[in-house]
Write an enzyme that holds these catalytic residues in place. Structure first.
Site, mmCIF file in Angstrom:
data_model
loop_
_atom_site.group_PDB
_atom_site.id
_atom_site.type_symbol
_atom_site.label_atom_id
_atom_site.label_comp_id
_atom_site.label_asym_id
_atom_site.label_seq_id
_atom_site.Cartn_x
_atom_site.Cartn_y
_atom_site.Cartn_z
ATOM 1 N N VAL A 142 0.844 -1.198 0.000
ATOM 2 C CA VAL A 142 0.000 0.000 0.000
ATOM 3 C C VAL A 142 0.884 1.254 0.000
ATOM 4 C CG1 VAL A 142 -1.641 1.325 1.364
ATOM 5 C CG2 VAL A 142 -1.902 -1.144 1.181
ATOM 6 N N ASP A 143 0.564 2.211 -0.851
ATOM 7 C CA ASP A 143 1.265 3.499 -0.940
ATOM 8 C C ASP A 143 2.684 3.398 -1.502
ATOM 9 O OD1 ASP A 143 -0.953 4.787 0.133
ATOM 10 O OD2 ASP A 143 -0.243 4.561 2.190
ATOM 11 N N LYS A 174 2.281 2.174 -6.989
ATOM 12 C CA LYS A 174 2.024 1.395 -8.207
ATOM 13 C C LYS A 174 1.048 2.102 -9.142
ATOM 14 C CE LYS A 174 -1.081 -1.580 -5.524
ATOM 15 N NZ LYS A 174 -0.843 -0.864 -4.255
ATOM 16 N N HIS A 208 -2.271 -9.319 -4.198
ATOM 17 C CA HIS A 208 -2.680 -10.687 -4.457
ATOM 18 C C HIS A 208 -4.185 -10.902 -4.422
ATOM 19 C CE1 HIS A 208 -1.223 -10.406 -0.213
ATOM 20 N NE2 HIS A 208 -2.415 -10.877 0.029
#
Length: 597
Positions: free
Chosen positions: A19-20, A23, A85
């Site tokens: 997270v963060d 991407k 995932h």
């Protein structure tokens, strides 16, 4: 409009990362569209697919492709924007992966974080090759803004101390990957891309290193995935994965599909999956996103097509999409026999993630197969048992089941839901139930784990406060103040915590009486800890007979208290309390073999 099938299909690329880590920002830099501002919590939760045609790749990468630019044989890249995932699970294909290659985004300032490691582990399991985008290099102290052009030139223009820190942080990632059994290095030092993972330093915000990242991706795709990308005809029809169901203005219910095999044409009979099972339908219309447009959020309308070839992101329209489950397969067929084969295969695929047991465990709900699969995998990794898991919203039955579990195990009597909601008819039963709902998958897990841990700790503290804790005392010489009724004498706490109203015993296991009071210099205390020297009054013994100077005395828990302490509350005891409990158990077992059992 139709497409001509190329000799090599475009590879499906997934973007994974913590997270963060940035991407979505990297994909924004490639697409030129601002997706992240509209995402839940700034985290990409739905799936977007963007097609990068060959001409665009040549324009972005330019001279970096060298003399091979005109020899590119892949028709482009199909990029899936994914939160990790959870969606990567949706991209499964008969035990393997429908994704051909991955970009793992790593924050250069944070290195390999937990969700990054989880993603790499899944890539390893699915045998999917990957590159590392070492993002946010512009956040390293000393970065000179405004430098543009080829990555190596930009890096060379930075101060020496900046480059030193980049090297140090890069090799932290190299070391982390090495511990995961991957050899790696900066892409400009990699000698064999088959054996080493390439790490590309990038700044999504400054658009530095993006072209190099794409170039490395193209090279890997074309040279090392050739066998997987070769098109072998579509005698068995087209097959793909439904990423999400979406209502489109002017079109109605649609399915966003990644076509992974063969060809799909308007009018084709297709097999689709509802929660009740597999059924027949047909392709009413197909819409392709315009190049470099986000599939789920296009700036222009889709383009209608008559046929699509793998690998493509396509919006499918069918008369029977109501109730179709996201994350399941869609496949065309040409015969009744082929449909029966597909039906068996696709129903097995769904049943593999649905859980129905009578075990004590949490209740799990998700809006898609991928979300459910991801939740179940995360819960398994955390050691959390599951009683039931299904696709769809939270029902009255789910609440009743969670209540049954709570009666036996209050820490498992909970409902965990990702991308699901409580059905209207179930809301009146939800009061008092423990339900964790979030549009961010990691929050569902973290909120449940934090709740269950806090509740368990609070319950254990409450339970311990009502039990006799293990404690060892030494009778202080020259500190006998009253011989009996009650006996008052000095002790030193050598281990554990002593409280009033508990029974004590001798080192031979004989009960001495009950501690009435604890005092220090005439002041009553509620507890005494290790190292404290205090006076205690004990109803029962006579000093000089049952209690002598330098004697060792222990607290005496009742048998059921000892059983609780050595089992479910053992983790709440300190190491020295555990040692004292062992001593007490050994002493009492000499006269009562069943003590504490």
């Amino acid at each position: 409009m139709s497409q001509q099938g190329p000799r090599l299909r475009q590879p499906v690329v997934v973007v994974l990362g913590h997270v963060d880590a940035g991407k979505t920002s990297i994909l924004d830099a490639l697409r030129g569209t601002a997706v992240q501002a509209r995402e839940v919590g700034g985290i990409t939760q739905e799936i977007g697919a963007s097609f990068f045609p060959l001409e665009t790749l040549k324009e972005i990468c330019g001279p970096l492709l060298g003399g091979s630019g005109s020899d590119l044989q892949i028709p482009g890249l199909l990029m899936i924007d994914t939160p990790g995932h959870a969606v990567f699970s949706n991209l499964r294909l008969r035990g393997g992966s429908a994704a051909d290659i991955a970009i793992v985004v790593v924050d250069v300032l944070k290195g390999l974080e937990n969700q990054t490691l989880e993603s790499i582990d899944i890539l390893k399991q699915r045998k999917v090759p990957f590159l590392v985008a070492l993002n946010k290099i512009d956040m390293i102290k000393g970065w000179k803004k405004g430098e543009q052009g080829p990555l190596l030139r930009v890096l060379g223009a930075q101060p020496p101390e900046w480059n030193d820190e980049l090297e140090e942080r890069l090799y932290n990632v190299v070391g982390g990957l090495n511990r995961l059994a991957f050899e790696s290095d900066a892409y400009y030092r990699v000698k064999d891309f088959r054996k080493q993972v390439a790490i590309v330093p990038v700044s999504a915000r400054s658009h530095v290193g993006i072209a190099e990242l794409l170039t490395a991706l193209i090279g890997l795709s074309q040279n090392y995935l050739r066998g997987k990308l070769e098109l072998s005809g579509d005698a068995l029809g087209g097959r793909g994965i439904i990423l999400e169901m979406q209502e489109e203005p002017g079109i109605g219910q649609t399915a966003n599909v990644i076509l992974t095999e063969g060809t799909l044409r308007v009018g084709d009979p297709i097999a689709l999956v509802r929660r009740e099972g597999v059924f027949k339908s047909r392709v009413k219309a197909l819409f392709m996103p315009k190049p470099l447009d986000e599939m789920r959020d296009p700036r222009d309308r889709f383009t209608s097509v008559e046929a699509v070839y793998a690998a493509s992101g396509v919006k499918l329209v069918s008369p029977d999409l109501a109730g179709v489950v996201a994350g399941t397969s869609v496949a065309s067929f040409a015969s009744a026999e082929r449909f029966e084969t597909l039906k068996e295969d696709m129903e097995k695929e769904l049943s593999n993630v649905v859980v129905r047991t009578d075990n004590m465990g949490v209740i799990v709900r998700a809006g898609s197969v991928g979300g459910l699969e991801a939740l179940l995998r995360m819960l398994e990794e955390r050691g959390v048992p599951v009683r039931q898991a299904d696709i769809g919203d939270i029902s009255k039955t789910d609440i009743v089941e969670a209540g049954v579990v709570a009666e036996h195990d209050p820490y498992l009597g909970a409902i965990l839901a990702f991308d699901s909601k409580v059905l209207p008819e179930a809301k009146e039963y939800a009061a008092g139930s423990t339900i964790f709902v979030s549009a961010i998958i990691y929050e569902v897990i973290d909120n449940y784990v934090n709740w269950s841990t806090s509740k368990r700790e609070a319950d254990e503290r409450a339970a311990l406060s009502n039990l006799t804790r293990p404690c060892r005392l030494k009778v202080v010489p020259g500190a006998f103040f009253r011989r009996n009724d009650p006996a008052v004498f000095g002790v030193e706490v050598s281990a554990g915590i002593l409280k009033p109203k508990v029974k004590v015993m001798s080192a031979e296991g004989a009960e001495l009486g009950t501690v009435l009071q604890i005092q220090d210099q005439g002041k009553s205390l509620q507890e005494a800890k290790r190292g404290d020297k205090v006076a205690i009054s004990v109803d029962g013994p006579t000093l000089g007979r049952q209690v002598r100077e330098n004697d060792t005395i222990y607290t005496l828990p009742r048998s059921h208290e000892a059983r609780a302490l050595r089992t479910k509350l053992l983790g709440s005891l300190s190491e020295e309390e555990r040692e004292v409990l062992d001593e007490i158990m050994k002493l009492k077992s000499q006269t009562d073999p069943m003590f504490g059992f």
